[in-house]
Design a protein around this motif. Structure first.
Motif, PDB file in Angstrom:
ATOM      1  N   VAL A 261       0.836  -1.197   0.000  1.00 33.29           N
ATOM      2  CA  VAL A 261       0.000   0.000   0.000  1.00 33.29           C
ATOM      3  C   VAL A 261       0.876   1.254   0.000  1.00 33.29           C
ATOM      4  CG1 VAL A 261      -1.763   1.261   1.266  1.00 33.29           C
ATOM      5  CG2 VAL A 261      -1.841  -1.246   1.183  1.00 33.29           C
ATOM      6  N   ASP A 262       1.884   1.235   0.832  1.00 36.17           N
ATOM      7  CA  ASP A 262       2.881   2.297   0.843  1.00 36.17           C
ATOM      8  C   ASP A 262       3.962   1.924  -0.180  1.00 36.17           C
ATOM      9  OD1 ASP A 262       4.939   4.064   1.274  1.00 36.17           O
ATOM     10  OD2 ASP A 262       4.859   3.930   3.465  1.00 36.17           O
ATOM     11  N   PRO A 263       4.146   2.712  -1.241  1.00 37.59           N
ATOM     12  CA  PRO A 263       5.122   2.365  -2.282  1.00 37.59           C
ATOM     13  C   PRO A 263       6.538   2.183  -1.744  1.00 37.59           C
ATOM     14  CG  PRO A 263       3.710   4.168  -2.996  1.00 37.59           C
ATOM     15  CD  PRO A 263       3.424   3.959  -1.539  1.00 37.59           C
ATOM     16  N   ARG A 264       6.812   2.750  -0.592  1.00 38.52           N
ATOM     17  CA  ARG A 264       8.150   2.614  -0.021  1.00 38.52           C
ATOM     18  C   ARG A 264       8.321   1.284   0.716  1.00 38.52           C
ATOM     19  NH1 ARG A 264       7.755   7.936   3.500  1.00 38.52           N
ATOM     20  NH2 ARG A 264       5.752   6.856   3.829  1.00 38.52           N
ATOM     21  N   GLN A 265       7.231   0.545   0.872  1.00 38.82           N
ATOM     22  CA  GLN A 265       7.261  -0.686   1.661  1.00 38.82           C
ATOM     23  C   GLN A 265       7.037  -1.900   0.759  1.00 38.82           C
ATOM     24  OE1 GLN A 265       3.971  -1.662   4.500  1.00 38.82           O
ATOM     25  NE2 GLN A 265       5.598  -1.545   6.030  1.00 38.82           N
ATOM     26  N   ALA A 266       7.938  -2.883   0.831  1.00 42.44           N
ATOM     27  CA  ALA A 266       7.805  -4.091   0.016  1.00 42.44           C
ATOM     28  C   ALA A 266       6.735  -5.015   0.592  1.00 42.44           C
ATOM     29  CB  ALA A 266       9.140  -4.821  -0.047  1.00 42.44           C
ATOM     30  N   VAL A 267       6.123  -5.799  -0.278  1.00 45.32           N
ATOM     31  CA  VAL A 267       5.205  -6.846   0.157  1.00 45.32           C
ATOM     32  C   VAL A 267       6.001  -7.901   0.930  1.00 45.32           C
ATOM     33  CG1 VAL A 267       3.713  -8.735  -0.632  1.00 45.32           C
ATOM     34  CG2 VAL A 267       3.575  -6.482  -1.734  1.00 45.32           C
ATOM     35  N   THR A 268       5.488  -8.312   2.074  1.00 41.18           N
ATOM     36  CA  THR A 268       6.143  -9.327   2.892  1.00 41.18           C
ATOM     37  C   THR A 268       5.180 -10.476   3.172  1.00 41.18           C
ATOM     38  OG1 THR A 268       5.502  -8.282   4.978  1.00 41.18           O
ATOM     39  CG2 THR A 268       7.610  -7.600   4.006  1.00 41.18           C
ATOM     40  N   ALA A 269       5.730 -11.545   3.710  1.00 39.03           N
ATOM     41  CA  ALA A 269       4.908 -12.709   4.062  1.00 39.03           C
ATOM     42  C   ALA A 269       5.379 -13.274   5.385  1.00 39.03           C
ATOM     43  CB  ALA A 269       4.997 -13.778   2.977  1.00 39.03           C
ATOM     44  N   SER A 270       4.457 -13.882   6.100  1.00 39.15           N
ATOM     45  CA  SER A 270       4.768 -14.603   7.329  1.00 39.15           C
ATOM     46  C   SER A 270       4.540 -16.090   7.097  1.00 39.15           C
ATOM     47  CB  SER A 270       3.916 -14.106   8.489  1.00 39.15           C
ATOM     48  OG  SER A 270       4.239 -12.760   8.805  1.00 39.15           O
ATOM     49  N   VAL A 271       5.181 -16.910   7.927  1.00 41.03           N
ATOM     50  CA  VAL A 271       5.120 -18.362   7.741  1.00 41.03           C
ATOM     51  C   VAL A 271       4.745 -19.040   9.050  1.00 41.03           C
ATOM     52  CG1 VAL A 271       6.407 -20.442   7.113  1.00 41.03           C
ATOM     53  CG2 VAL A 271       6.860 -18.292   5.925  1.00 41.03           C
ATOM     54  N   GLY A 272       3.784 -19.938   8.953  1.00 38.42           N
ATOM     55  CA  GLY A 272       3.440 -20.814  10.061  1.00 38.42           C
ATOM     56  C   GLY A 272       3.598 -22.250   9.633  1.00 38.42           C
ATOM     57  N   GLY A 273       4.020 -23.107  10.541  1.00 38.82           N
ATOM     58  CA  GLY A 273       4.249 -24.488  10.125  1.00 38.82           C
ATOM     59  C   GLY A 273       4.112 -25.489  11.245  1.00 38.82           C
ATOM     60  N   ILE A 274       3.978 -26.741  10.829  1.00 41.11           N
ATOM     61  CA  ILE A 274       3.875 -27.853  11.769  1.00 41.11           C
ATOM     62  C   ILE A 274       4.777 -28.986  11.295  1.00 41.11           C
ATOM     63  CG2 ILE A 274       1.857 -28.788  10.552  1.00 41.11           C
ATOM     64  CD1 ILE A 274       2.460 -28.990  14.351  1.00 41.11           C
ATOM     65  N   THR A 275       5.531 -29.568  12.223  1.00 42.00           N
ATOM     66  CA  THR A 275       6.379 -30.721  11.931  1.00 42.00           C
ATOM     67  C   THR A 275       5.922 -31.892  12.790  1.00 42.00           C
ATOM     68  OG1 THR A 275       8.337 -29.426  11.332  1.00 42.00           O
ATOM     69  CG2 THR A 275       8.709 -31.681  12.067  1.00 42.00           C
ATOM     70  N   VAL A 276       5.768 -33.031  12.156  1.00 38.41           N
ATOM     71  CA  VAL A 276       5.423 -34.260  12.873  1.00 38.41           C
ATOM     72  C   VAL A 276       6.522 -35.285  12.621  1.00 38.41           C
ATOM     73  CG1 VAL A 276       3.749 -36.106  13.178  1.00 38.41           C
ATOM     74  CG2 VAL A 276       2.971 -33.828  12.515  1.00 38.41           C
ATOM     75  N   ASP A 277       7.080 -35.828  13.685  1.00 35.96           N
ATOM     76  CA  ASP A 277       8.027 -36.936  13.561  1.00 35.96           C
ATOM     77  C   ASP A 277       7.281 -38.202  13.961  1.00 35.96           C
ATOM     78  OD1 ASP A 277      10.035 -38.783  13.599  1.00 35.96           O
ATOM     79  OD2 ASP A 277      11.525 -37.417  14.448  1.00 35.96           O
ATOM     80  N   PHE A 278       6.860 -38.956  12.971  1.00 32.98           N
ATOM     81  CA  PHE A 278       6.007 -40.112  13.227  1.00 32.98           C
ATOM     82  C   PHE A 278       6.719 -41.190  14.039  1.00 32.98           C
ATOM     83  CE2 PHE A 278       3.700 -38.039   9.865  1.00 32.98           C
ATOM     84  CZ  PHE A 278       2.369 -38.287  10.180  1.00 32.98           C
ATOM     85  N   ALA A 279       8.051 -41.204  14.000  1.00 34.79           N
ATOM     86  CA  ALA A 279       8.792 -42.207  14.765  1.00 34.79           C
ATOM     87  C   ALA A 279       8.670 -41.972  16.267  1.00 34.79           C
ATOM     88  CB  ALA A 279      10.260 -42.189  14.355  1.00 34.79           C
ATOM     89  N   LEU A 280       8.317 -40.741  16.685  1.00 36.18           N
ATOM     90  CA  LEU A 280       8.224 -40.401  18.101  1.00 36.18           C
ATOM     91  C   LEU A 280       6.805 -40.469  18.645  1.00 36.18           C
ATOM     92  CD1 LEU A 280      10.642 -37.316  18.146  1.00 36.18           C
ATOM     93  CD2 LEU A 280      11.181 -39.724  18.588  1.00 36.18           C
ATOM     94  N   LEU A 281       5.838 -40.740  17.779  1.00 33.17           N
ATOM     95  CA  LEU A 281       4.444 -40.756  18.219  1.00 33.17           C
ATOM     96  C   LEU A 281       4.070 -42.087  18.850  1.00 33.17           C
ATOM     97  CD1 LEU A 281       2.572 -39.042  15.241  1.00 33.17           C
ATOM     98  CD2 LEU A 281       3.453 -37.997  17.338  1.00 33.17           C
ATOM     99  N   ASP A 282       3.045 -42.045  19.651  1.00 27.33           N
ATOM    100  CA  ASP A 282       2.463 -43.274  20.181  1.00 27.33           C
ATOM    101  C   ASP A 282       1.948 -44.104  19.000  1.00 27.33           C
ATOM    102  OD1 ASP A 282       0.191 -45.031  21.115  1.00 27.33           O
ATOM    103  OD2 ASP A 282       0.821 -44.211  23.050  1.00 27.33           O
ATOM    104  N   PRO A 283       2.225 -45.397  18.972  1.00 27.37           N
ATOM    105  CA  PRO A 283       1.811 -46.236  17.841  1.00 27.37           C
ATOM    106  C   PRO A 283       0.312 -46.192  17.559  1.00 27.37           C
ATOM    107  CG  PRO A 283       3.348 -47.422  19.247  1.00 27.37           C
ATOM    108  CD  PRO A 283       3.007 -46.154  19.979  1.00 27.37           C
ATOM    109  N   ASP A 284      -0.480 -45.880  18.582  1.00 31.82           N
ATOM    110  CA  ASP A 284      -1.928 -45.848  18.396  1.00 31.82           C
ATOM    111  C   ASP A 284      -2.437 -44.484  17.931  1.00 31.82           C
ATOM    112  OD1 ASP A 284      -2.202 -48.508  19.205  1.00 31.82           O
ATOM    113  OD2 ASP A 284      -2.298 -47.939  21.320  1.00 31.82           O
ATOM    114  N   GLU A 285      -1.538 -43.480  17.918  1.00 27.62           N
ATOM    115  CA  GLU A 285      -1.978 -42.136  17.542  1.00 27.62           C
ATOM    116  C   GLU A 285      -2.055 -42.020  16.026  1.00 27.62           C
ATOM    117  OE1 GLU A 285      -0.953 -37.431  18.435  1.00 27.62           O
ATOM    118  OE2 GLU A 285       0.358 -39.017  19.174  1.00 27.62           O
TER     119      GLU A 285
END
Length: 320
Positions: A261-285
């Motif tokens: 919106v402000d020509p002096r300011q570049a468009v930016t982005a934010s990042v959200g994420g999730i990591t799952v390590d299946f080797a560490l989970l309960d076998p029934d999960e």
């Protein structure tokens, strides 16, 4: 002729179609390679197991497959190829001395597209291979269009959802990590209010292509998640890699130099994420792709609520 093995020195060309010849008799391979080598990059295998390994490791556009082989015959090799979603679209032409109609019918039943009978005729081989490669190229183009997002110009949400479901099940089966990152353009509502439709679409195209250009791993996949959000799937990647890749994506969008919106300011982005390590989970999960997408969306909300160009990454059991 390109060979596959520990002594491989040459890298196959990416310009020419890749044809895999599978036969347990070296003389037959040489005849077929001589017929095709001038126009195609030729790989060869002398067993069914080797054929599947090569097809899984390299881009193969067509397979010429002998039927009568020891251990695993050509019919079984073709059936196994068609069971793997990554390999199922490779056309298989059977090359055989068998001429009975029952044998031909069985070949089509397991997924073959054509038959070439021995003794091998060079012109016949070249014509059949050329025809089926052209048909495959046409199917690939149509499939790519069906999977393309009309706004951002990269893979669409339906394609991504299907891949996320598949990779979630694969990670669970193989007991390996899986990371999902969602990238959201900051202050998007303000951008929509200040710019026209065409400018917004151009912005989404630029951001989508910029993110797609930052795919790093062979299994990584980038798609338009919807609206101002994009997704990056990182199979077999854990939390440490996720943090590095997320920061890289934030930088990638900022460096595009798109104006806000402000020509002096570049468009930016934010990042959200999730990591799952299946080797560490309960076998029934059990974790579904929907739960992963929801967790990543919640993480992105946290990131975007913290300011511009922010990161918020979580492990399944807690914060990174």
């Amino acid at each position: 002729m390109a060979t596959i093995g520990p002594d491989l020195e040459e890298r196959p060309s990416e310009e020419r179609p890749h044809v895999l010849i599978v036969d347990d008799v070296s003389e037959n391979i040489e005849v077929l390679a001589a017929a095709l080598g001038a126009d195609y990059e030729v790989f060869f295998a002398m067993s069914g197991d080797e054929a599947i390994e090569i097809a899984s490791s390299f881009r193969i556009d067509l397979i010429l497959l002998d039927i009568m082989m020891p251990d695993v015959d050509g019919y079984e090799v073709c059936r196994l190829l068609k069971l793997d979603p990554r390999l199922a679209e490779i056309p298989v032409i059977f090359v055989t001395a068998k001429t009975d109609i029952e044998d031909e019918a069985k070949g089509f039943e397991v997924g073959g597209v054509d038959y070439i009978t021995k003794p091998i005729k060079r012109l016949r081989v070249r014509a059949r291979v050329s025809t089926h490669l052209q048909l495959k190229a046409s199917r690939d183009r149509l499939r790519a269009l069906a999977h393309l997002d009309s706004i951002a110009g990269i893979a669409n949400r339906a394609t991504f959802d299907s891949l996320l479901e598949r990779e979630t099940r694969r990670a669970e089966l193989e007991q390996v990590p899986l990371t999902l990152l969602l990238i959201g353009i900051d202050d998007f509502d303000a951008l929509v209010d200040s710019k026209g439709h065409l400018q917004i679409q151009a912005l989404l195209e630029h951001v989508g292509q910029g993110l797609a250009d930052h795919v790093r791993g062979a299994l990584d996949f980038c798609a338009h998640f919807g609206g101002h959000q994009f997704a990056m799937l990182l199979p077999q990647q854990g939390a440490e890699t996720a943090l590095i890749r997320a920061a890289d994506l934030v930088d990638a969008v900022a460096q595009l130099g798109l104006k806000g919106v402000d020509p002096r300011q570049a468009v930016t982005a934010s990042v959200g994420g999730i990591t799952v390590d299946f080797a560490l989970l309960d076998p029934d999960e059990r974790i579904g792709s929907y739960e992963l997408a929801l967790a990543a969306s919640q993480a992105l909300e946290q990131a975007a609520g913290s300011g511009r160009g922010q990161l918020w990454l979580q492990r399944w059991e807690g914060a990174v």
